[in-house]
Write an enzyme that holds these catalytic residues in place. Sequence first.
Site, PDB file in Angstrom:
ATOM      1  N   CYS A   1       0.746  -1.139   0.067  1.00 33.50           N
ATOM      2  CA  CYS A   1      -0.045   0.011  -0.020  1.00 33.50           C
ATOM      3  C   CYS A   1       0.802   1.187  -0.189  1.00 33.50           C
ATOM      4  O   CYS A   1       1.657   1.471  -0.960  1.00 33.50           O
ATOM      5  CB  CYS A   1      -1.003  -0.215   1.266  1.00 33.50           C
ATOM      6  SG  CYS A   1      -2.288   1.270   0.999  1.00 33.50           S
TER       7      CYS A   1
ATOM      8  N   HIS B   1      -4.097  -4.589  -0.320  1.00 32.19           N
ATOM      9  CA  HIS B   1      -3.811  -4.931   0.958  1.00 32.19           C
ATOM     10  C   HIS B   1      -3.803  -6.397   1.109  1.00 32.19           C
ATOM     11  O   HIS B   1      -4.941  -6.998   1.224  1.00 32.19           O
ATOM     12  CB  HIS B   1      -4.606  -4.384   2.195  1.00 32.19           C
ATOM     13  CG  HIS B   1      -4.727  -3.121   2.447  1.00 32.19           C
ATOM     14  ND1 HIS B   1      -3.489  -2.740   3.502  1.00 32.19           N
ATOM     15  CD2 HIS B   1      -4.879  -1.744   1.952  1.00 32.19           C
ATOM     16  CE1 HIS B   1      -3.488  -1.167   3.410  1.00 32.19           C
ATOM     17  NE2 HIS B   1      -4.420  -0.903   2.504  1.00 32.19           N
TER      18      HIS B   1
ATOM     19  N   GLU C   1      -3.116  -8.662   3.092  1.00 34.32           N
ATOM     20  CA  GLU C   1      -3.307  -9.207   4.492  1.00 34.32           C
ATOM     21  C   GLU C   1      -4.896  -8.903   4.643  1.00 34.32           C
ATOM     22  O   GLU C   1      -5.334  -9.540   5.875  1.00 34.32           O
ATOM     23  CB  GLU C   1      -2.802  -8.267   5.524  1.00 34.32           C
ATOM     24  CG  GLU C   1      -3.175  -6.998   5.716  1.00 34.32           C
ATOM     25  CD  GLU C   1      -2.414  -5.915   4.873  1.00 34.32           C
ATOM     26  OE1 GLU C   1      -1.998  -6.235   3.860  1.00 34.32           O
ATOM     27  OE2 GLU C   1      -2.935  -4.736   5.202  1.00 34.32           O
TER      28      GLU C   1
END
Lengths: 251, 198
Positions: free
Chosen positions: B77, B180, B182
């Site tokens: 990011c 992202h 994650e």
Amino acid sequence: MLTKRIIPCLDIKEGRTVKGVNFVELRDAGDPVELAKIYSDEGADELVFLDITATVDKRKTLAELVTKVAKAINIPFTVGGGISTVEDVKVLLNAGADKISINSSAVKNPQIINEMAAEFGSQCIVVAIDTRNVDGIDFVHTHGGRRATLLKTQEWAQEVCERGAGEILLTSMDHDGTKAGFSNELLAEISSALSIPVIASGGAGTMAHFKDVFTFGKADAALAASIFHFKEIGIPELKRYLADSEISIRN
Amino acid sequence: MKIAVIKYNSGNVQSVLYALERLGVQAELTDDAEKIRSADKVVFPGQGEASTAMKYLKKRNLDTLIGDLKQPFLGVCLGLQLLCEHSEENDTKCLGIFPVKVKKFVPENSQEFKVPHVGWNELEDLKNNPLLADLPANPFVYYVHSYYAELSNLTLASTHYIHDFSGILHRDNYYAIQAHPEKSGLVGEKLLSNFLRI
């Protein structure tokens, strides 16, 4: 292509999931972490946890729950309910929440939106607006929709956007719990006027209602609770239906 | 395997640590130069504002350290944007690992295209690279950003929002993902586990 999001909402009381019909009668629908994992595996695009606990331990139990959820699931989630200070936000973001949502506290003190956006970035500040139509005019309501304000919904939505909200979660109290469809006209009016995404909430009953809210309602995301919790509509079948209806959706 | 996650004034680093934990690796959040230098892999997460982040990195000499690293390095990011040459966000000179410019999304039609770009979007035109091994065609990843890196010959995958931009960049040991991972479900997990195998 950017897709429309399907967001199950989990109402939380003292660490357990509950869902009120019109926010009054509460029913138990299970363990939040387990439910979150199921929704994530089924293809939910995001989750919202709305904490309605009113005890003094609230902050601690909520932060603990957020940590458990963040460890277990790999999709974004928003946490709301009683958040009123920059410190509240910091605790929840540090616990692993991706976004927080504020509602009554923003109405009471609009400047808090600017402060939170400046401190943490607009992307993690969702402003929830509960609205009810009174004699043909849409007014913002607070305290779970029980308390009317003098703020006109459209004007308040514009103001929170200018103050730095990253998204708006618009719940129509007239539609919530009715399963008769979302408040598409109001949603379309607000979504068209704003440069930030609008999450529609209140009134989902059928798969067609979701199609309508993404087309007529111009919503960027749609949120629902009981129809998912009580398995009236499954997320995989809903997404297949929307994809077949040529709505851009993550499969 | 020692994984260092670079600690700086950026939001929600916890999610990256949890995601690595779910893959069975313990990562250490640190701004210690020696720990970062000796790690097997380095992750550079990020959320926040570019000029503030650059000031913080410079103050701790992490800017030169990042440029000197030889092990596999993953920016996420804002981490991707800081690895570029320059960002329009407060006219910020960045680390310059990728000779690419970061610009703000300017929609012609603000009703159709809202900013930030929030939600799930596809990675397209995937290049043949170990980071992208065994991914489905046009996989969906989760984005939240207002600035984007332009396309370049270092682009490993692009995403379309208003126009095409760099979803993933790669040069030598440096990899970076604008989305992202994650928070990107199984696709995100695959990207992270591929990175851990590089």
